[in-house]
Design an enzyme around this catalytic site. Sequence first.
Site, mmCIF file in Angstrom:
data_model
loop_
_atom_site.group_PDB
_atom_site.id
_atom_site.type_symbol
_atom_site.label_atom_id
_atom_site.label_comp_id
_atom_site.label_asym_id
_atom_site.label_seq_id
_atom_site.Cartn_x
_atom_site.Cartn_y
_atom_site.Cartn_z
ATOM 1 C CB SER A 253 -0.866 0.024 1.257
ATOM 2 O OG SER A 253 -0.069 0.265 2.403
ATOM 3 C CG ASP A 254 1.475 5.928 -1.198
ATOM 4 O OD1 ASP A 254 2.419 5.955 -0.371
ATOM 5 O OD2 ASP A 254 1.287 6.841 -2.024
ATOM 6 C CD1 TRP A 255 5.065 5.026 4.925
ATOM 7 C CD2 TRP A 255 4.840 3.835 3.054
ATOM 8 N NE1 TRP A 255 6.100 4.111 4.861
ATOM 9 C CE2 TRP A 255 5.989 3.376 3.729
ATOM 10 C CE3 TRP A 255 4.499 3.202 1.853
ATOM 11 C CZ2 TRP A 255 6.791 2.339 3.249
ATOM 12 C CZ3 TRP A 255 5.298 2.171 1.366
ATOM 13 C CH2 TRP A 255 6.430 1.754 2.066
ATOM 14 N N GLY A 256 -0.340 4.501 4.322
ATOM 15 C CA GLY A 256 -1.629 4.939 4.843
ATOM 16 C C GLY A 256 -2.765 4.776 3.853
ATOM 17 C CB ALA A 257 -2.933 3.688 0.375
#
Length: 824
Positions: A253-257
Amino acid sequence: MPIGILFADRAEKLKEKQVINMNNRDQAQQLVSQMTLEEKAGLCSGKNFWQLKGVERLGLEPIMVTDGPHGLRKQAGSADHLGLSQSVPATSFPTASASACSFDRDLLRRMGVALGEKCVSENVAVILGPGANIKRSPMCGRNFEYFSEDPYLTGEMAAALIDGVQSQGVGTSLKHYAVNNQEKRRMTSDSVVDERTLREIYLTGFEKAVRQSQPWTVMCSYNKINGTYASDHEELLTRILRDEWGFEGLVVSDWGAVNARVAGVRAGMDLQMPGPDNSSDEAIVEAVRSGDLSETDLDRVAVRITELILKGQAGKDNPVHSDSDHNMLAAEIARQSAVLLKNDKGLLPLNGDERVAVIGQMAQTPRYQGAGSSRINPAYLDNALDALKADGVQVDYAQGYNLSDNAVDEKKIDEACQLAANCDVAIVFAGLPDAYESEGFDRTDLAMPESHDRLIEAVTAVNSKTIVVLQCGAPVVMPWQERVAAILIMYLGGQAGGQATSDLLLGKANPSGKLAETFPQKLEDCPSTPWFGGEGNAVHYREGLYVGYRYFDTAKVKPAFPFGFGLSYTTFDYSDLTVESLGSYKFRVSANITNDGQVAGSEIAQLYVRCKAPAVFRADKALKGFAKVHLEPGETGTVTFELDQRSFAYYNTKAKGWCIEGGDYEILLAQSSDTVRLSETIQLDGDGQEQLLLADYKDLTDYRKPSVPFKVRDAQFEQLLGRTPPDGIRKPGEAYTVNSTLSDIQKTLIGKYLLSQAKKQTAGMIGEDTDPTQALMMEAVLMEMPIRAMKMTGGNVSDRQLEAIVDLANGHVVRGLRKALTKD
Ligand code: BGC
């Protein structure tokens, strides 16, 4: 040995390494079969901001993944995903918007080798990049991190970089998958795009990179695509990425996605970053126990993560190049990527014996990289002023403007003019300061600061030999274009951009870069402008296929500088185009190029394909190949290209595949998208599948003949999309959810409290020497962060705590407080 050869040798190890990695899958399967349910679920979220968890008892050690993509950003102390905290010194290479202008696969591969070497020496397993999003609009604040408006060029550049990095036994993360083309509301916006445009424009670059280079990981983006978050998007993450393109690595995931963790596991979203996220891991365990998630689905994810850890742990060769070699490579990439946009009467190159006025603070304090997660702590940093002096040029300097406030400073302009009036030549360094383009927010227009434009105008009035050197990550408008004698754009040229600039101005190197994006005369000329950014959360991609030159060439709008354009100190003649059929829609195209000027130089020849009378609307032409050739004066070289079925195909949404219309196709060999030098027409048999679309396409007149300015009626976008597009506006009284942003809930009591807390926390991270742009970025990112992404702010926030916040925001105080006070 020239440095290029050195790096090329190194990349040869690629094939060998890939074979070794094949065995990791079996080993990973064996290891996972020995793991408990909890251990498998535990692997699904990171150990911390930059590391994956291992499983100690099985000998699986944590590995590190970190940014990327134009150098290594390995944080030494506290962690953040926005480049705020300091990182270890590393080479800052030209950013993607620059390096794409080199149209040079080998150069990108060599940059990848250097990135891989740095990762090996810093014990980093995966570098987070390259970015392969399409430049839908020059307004996207993060365009400096992306290659091009064209998917073919994007895919080729990304694939080459991936090959280079991975040849060192280090992984990459192809990002941000997918349709992530703006920073506004980047964590919650919904990209509403029709299926054909999705395939032909927004996915093709990713597809190429995956098929050609098998990145170890693909990073899913923050946004939604047609109503579904990228992190839950089964069609994108599994059916297209894996089943169709054959992706073998893992999705991070993108960071926090991450939106819904269990649904994500089912959809093919393997690794949640950052971590740890005990709530998510537990939810996975519970889902398996309750039968909501099959253990096979979890095993598949655990195997992929274990395989990545094994690859990351595997022994690597010691890097053979030092930071100083990498610095030389950074200079070479900067030289090969710069684009000469104008050169009246051959003013450039300079003789070296002129008296030169160097004007503009960027000559001394260069803008060489962008703000945000890609920000490097450069190992070295040069500047053009010192480089010109060191090269023996008689130079006087005037600052011209202040980068600190960008306000027009008449006194500084006067000083600059006095200097310019007494010199043979004036070189003005200008462009976009950090605050004008950044990760986290979009641009407001295409203008440079008035202080830069005014300075250039004033200097041209006193010296007719005014040269402008631009440092910016994306197109700018140039009201002074006609008045200056020469323009050289360095984009964001990395830490060695100063020496490269001097080399190019003095003719020690001959500019050969060509624009990887269209420079419009004005923002209104860009077809996406009326819809860019979107209303509320919905962003309508109404312009469809007409992105960049696909629109300018089809609608015949004259840009300031077209896609593929770039001048040289020499000239090239094109001859002898041959198109040889190899059967099954395959063709070999070749032509001769002769350097008919006085100095050595490189030419980038571009191959476009035009369908002459399409029934299914298309852009006037599309790039399907390019080749770069270096020639001594008088020398002739041959460029060759291969075309295949895909070079002629369009995506047929009814047939669900790539189809070919029968008829005449022009093969165009060009110097830029609007300068065709040679062409030949071929005839292709079609598959007749266009019949399936004709009834639907009949009324799409706004797309069949794009207007100037570009307009699309609601009904036509609706028909192309196949549904009524959502308006994305929050209705009065609509309940808040974990996807509501802090800006959405800012008027509620809990919203006010959270914002004040978050501001306190970020104020602590912003020190005296923090760039003001980083503070701006922080603010934008914070306001647009959904409640669920608070997990990223550290402290292992639980799902129950997030629900409590939502309840409180919705006015369910008792329920909210009860949840907030319950221990997990
Ligand atoms: C960015 C990614 C980056 C990640 C880790 C995110 O905010 O969108 O590109 O790799 O942070 O820093």
